[in-house]
Design an enzyme around this catalytic site. Structure first.
Site, PDB file in Angstrom:
ATOM      1  N   GLU A  49       0.812  -1.226   0.000  1.00  0.00           N
ATOM      2  CA  GLU A  49       0.000   0.000   0.000  1.00  0.00           C
ATOM      3  C   GLU A  49       0.842   1.273   0.000  1.00  0.00           C
ATOM      4  O   GLU A  49       0.416   2.304  -0.513  1.00  0.00           O
ATOM      5  CB  GLU A  49      -0.964   0.000   1.184  1.00  0.00           C
ATOM      6  N   PHE A 111     -11.688  -7.334  13.540  1.00  0.00           N
ATOM      7  CA  PHE A 111     -10.591  -7.787  12.689  1.00  0.00           C
ATOM      8  C   PHE A 111     -10.255  -6.710  11.658  1.00  0.00           C
ATOM      9  O   PHE A 111     -11.131  -6.184  10.989  1.00  0.00           O
ATOM     10  CB  PHE A 111     -10.966  -9.104  11.987  1.00  0.00           C
ATOM     11  N   GLN A 112      -8.986  -6.393  11.550  1.00  0.00           N
ATOM     12  CA  GLN A 112      -8.473  -5.357  10.644  1.00  0.00           C
ATOM     13  C   GLN A 112      -9.144  -3.996  10.865  1.00  0.00           C
ATOM     14  O   GLN A 112      -9.346  -3.237   9.928  1.00  0.00           O
ATOM     15  CB  GLN A 112      -8.590  -5.802   9.180  1.00  0.00           C
ATOM     16  N   LYS A 161     -17.599  -0.478   5.602  1.00  0.00           N
ATOM     17  CA  LYS A 161     -18.116  -1.464   4.651  1.00  0.00           C
ATOM     18  C   LYS A 161     -19.635  -1.383   4.483  1.00  0.00           C
ATOM     19  O   LYS A 161     -20.146  -1.460   3.372  1.00  0.00           O
ATOM     20  CB  LYS A 161     -17.709  -2.862   5.134  1.00  0.00           C
ATOM     21  N   MET A 475      24.559   8.369   2.012  1.00  0.00           N
ATOM     22  CA  MET A 475      24.527   9.672   2.675  1.00  0.00           C
ATOM     23  C   MET A 475      24.826   9.535   4.169  1.00  0.00           C
ATOM     24  O   MET A 475      25.533  10.365   4.749  1.00  0.00           O
ATOM     25  CB  MET A 475      23.165  10.354   2.468  1.00  0.00           C
TER      26      MET A 475
END
Lengths: 567, 161
Positions: A49, A111-112, A161, A475
């Protein structure tokens, strides 16, 4: 017309002219993905993502449009945070849609489930949790409006949802949302002040920043500089806002700015700073920054004014409209620079330019990273869209690739996000399939989002990766060399995959150059194919980026590597 | 630069997260909120937040600018430099015993404190005033045996627009 939430989402996206989504499906966005399946809206399936957000960000930076991503709830949402913070620091317009558990479960540790609006509150311009279907269409509209208006930025919209599965009446002509657009207010008195300051100045200088690119004000800025022979320096984010090939261009200023840009800042007596925010990497010690100059600061965001550098005249406004006002005022009041003093100033700058030009030493044995970038510029004639990762690769690109056009240098400036360049390049290439799109990368940062090679391969998004491979986190190693007596604590990246084989394993082309004589051949070969290519350039391991202003020092005090000249 | 208390009046859209946004913006940038009062205005969808913070004028200007950037913020007004009135309210519960009930009642009469509820075992008084008046009253209530208090944040109103 009765529509489901998922349908409304796609309808509003169409209305907002979103032509591509970068995303990754999951449980709470299954319904949306089912709707996408039936739609002709283009969707690029990334492999992480974070990559989706960087890709949308690259797309936005290259086109000036709003970038769009879609991810699932919980980990899908939290994975976007680095991408969102990156866009937020650089004021890039994005709309990020995250799935959310059904409203009845919010707060239950479902969940999630995660409170993504809470998590992203400090790193978005604004965010929304859509609590009911009636507010869905207007919220999405408002999100796009907020993302692109004023000082742009990322907006997150959290979509439970159940809301997306509900139906409601949808009438595109009847969507109401708040307008945040601030009308431009001309400030003639301030223009008169600028006029007076400019008239009194013997050593005027323009400093251009990301706000000039975001405000589409390059043309006005270029005109102002050329017409009145005012030299221009720029911040990292400002690269491309003034033609890099113009004689009045001094290159980037700041920590790795050119010697002559930093000297010009330190000696100028009038500084017109446009669309900048005086980041600490730009100013060095604040007290000595442009200490001899009257400073005029044009910016759209009042919170940027007097935040780091206290200025003599702040002008809050859109960069394009304000520069137009200024140009008109100067013309109407017949401003003419004093030719003699202007020539003396430009000569003084040219002396600095001759004394310490941007340079490096290329021998026959080892490839210098700067040489690769210069050769890339030569072969593309500068007609390429360049993304970078973060670190030495980014600074060398800023120094050695001449950017002549706005929106052609795409890099994570404020947040400095390693792993930005590859997914951003994918987004850019989606917008400009016929342009050369090159990610100039380091071997450290490329490994941070290397999985996106699969995305490039799947859709044959022909990005080119120029990997400046020195086997170090270059760097950080440079700082360890200069400030920690060469104790290279955990910066040796010699243990790395064989990048050519890795490229091939992903189904893209891998090429390698180990000698300077091979650089041009490999680049030509890589640029000529319409496929993603990773070019592994084995470069000088301990090359440093110079000039360098040590942290906490004045920007006139530069370390110049082998050509040590301290002022 | 001189640090002093600033009273900032903020008009906001009455959205679920608005207070979190304001608190987060200040906290995230390292500014402290000393006192806070929030409620709706005559319009239900618009709330007013009155906030006290301490800092130099430059710091407070920075705070104002940061708040102004928030999408739900309509206006930000520093009341410190204009003529305004200030009020706080405090509710105090005193326990009544056979030993102290006479003293308490006398003190209430003498100070003209407003009694909200009184029972056999307790009395609750309400005091409204500016910070000095409230501090003064609390000092007098203290010896009487305060068992609990609730003090509001400061509210303020400009005399003129």
């Amino acid at each position: 017309m009765k529509l489901k939430g998922t349908q409304i989402l796609l309808e509003v996206l169409k209305e907002e002219n979103a032509d591509i989504i970068f995303g990754y499906p999951g449980g709470t966005v299954l319904d949306i993905y089912d709707q996408l399946y039936k739609s002709d809206l283009k969707h690029i399936l990334v492999r992480h993502e974070q990559g989706a957000v960087h890709a949308a960000d690259g797309y936005a930076r290259a086109t000036g449009k709003v970038g769009v991503c879609l991810v699932t709830s919980g980990p899908g949402a939290t994975n976007t945070v680095t991408g969102i913070a990156t866009a937020n620091m650089d004021s890039i317009p994005l709309v990020v849609f995250t799935g959310q558990v059904p409203t009845s479960l919010i707060g239950n540790d479902a969940f999630q489930e995660c409170d993504i609006t809470g998590i992203t509150r400090p790193c978005t311009k604004h965010n929304f949790l859509v609590r009911n279907i009636e507010e869905l269409a207007s919220t999405i509209k408002e999100a796009f409006h907020i993302a692109r208006s004023g000082r742009p930025g990322p907006v997150l919209v959290d979509l439970p949802k159940d809301v997306m599965a509900t139906q409601t009446d949808y009438d595109p002509a009847n969507i109401k949302f708040r307008n945040y657009e601030v009308a431009h207010k001309p400030a003639p008195k301030k223009m008169a002040n600028v006029f007076d300051m400019l008239q009194a100045a013997k050593k005027p200088l323009i400093m251009t920043g990301g706000g000039v690119i975001l405000g589409k004000a390059s043309e006005e800025l270029t005109h102002l500089s050329r017409k009145y022979q005012i030299p221009v320096t720029g911040t990292l984010m400002g690269l491309g806002s003034f033609p890099g090939s113009d004689g009045l261009w001094l290159g980037m200023l700041g920590m790795h700015g050119t010697y002559y840009a930093n000297m010009a800042i330190s000696h100028c007596d009038f500084l017109l700073a446009v669309g900048v925010r005086f980041d600490d990497r730009v100013t060095g010690t604040i007290e000595t920054f442009a200490a001899n100059a009257k400073i005029v600061h044009i910016d759209i965001d009042p919170s940027s004014i007097n935040k780091n550098v206290t200025v003599d005249l702040p002008i809050i406004g859109d960069t394009k409209a304000t520069l137009k006002d200024l140009l008109r005022f100067l013309e109407e009041h017949h401003y003419a620079q004093d030719a003699v003093s202007r020539k003396t100033w430009l000569d003084e700058i040219d002396e600095w330019r001759e004394k310490v030009p941007l340079t490096y030493c290329q021998n026959d044995e080892i490839i210098k990273p700067q040489y690769v970038i210069e050769t890339l510029h030569k072969l593309t004639k500068g007609d390429a869209l360049i993304t970078t990762e973060v670190g030495q690769n980014q600074m060398w690109t800023a120094q050695f690739f001449q950017f002549d056009r706005p929106n052609s240098f795409i890099s994570s400036g404020g947040l400095g996000t390693m792993g930005f360049g590859l997914p951003a390049a994918i987004g850019v290439k989606c917008a400009f399939p016929d342009k050369h799109v090159v990610d100039i990368a380091g071997d450290g940062s490329i490994q941070m989002n290397i999985q996106e090679l699969a995305t490039a391969a799947q859709y044959n998004i022909a990005v080119k990766i120029v990997l400046l491979n020195n086997g170090y986190l270059g760097m950080v190693r440079q700082w360890q060399e200069l400030f920690y007596e060469k104790r290279y604590s955990h910066t040796d990246m010699t243990y790395a995959p064989d990048f050519v084989k890795l490229a091939e394993a992903f189904g893209i082309i891998g090429l390698r150059a180990t000698k300077p004589s091979e650089v041009e051949t490999v680049l030509k070969q890589g640029l000529s194919v319409h496929k993603p290519v990773l070019m592994d350039f084995r470069v000088s391991r301990e090359e440093c980026v110079y000039p360098m202003v040590r942290p906490g020092e004045s920007i006139s005090q530069m370390t110049l590597g082998s050509r040590e000249i301290i002022n | 630069m001189e640090k002093k208390a600033h009273v900032i009046s903020i008009l906001v859209h009455n959205k679920p997260d608005v207070l979190a946004r304001i608190a987060g913006t200040l906290g995230g940038k390292g500014y402290n909120i000393d006192s806070l009062c929030v409620n709706t205005t005559t319009q239900n969808d618009i709330s007013k937040i009155v906030m006290t913070t301490a800092g130099s004028q430059a710091t407070v200007t920075r705070i104002e600018n940061q708040l102004q950037r928030l999408v739900d913020v309509i206006s930000v007004d520093d009341l410190t430099n204009v003529e305004s009135i200030y009020r706080e309210m405090v509710l105090v519960r005193l326990n009544l015993t056979t030993q102290n009930s006479e003293t308490v009642k006398k003190a209430i009469d003498m100070n003209k404190w407003k009694v909200i509820v009184s029972g056999d075992k307790y009395v609750i008084v309400e005091i409204t005033g500016d910070k000095t008046q409230i501090d003064f009253s609390l000092a007098r209530l203290e010896p009487l045996g305060i068992t609990d208090i609730t003090r509001t944040g400061l509210i303020a109103l400009k005399l003129e627009d």
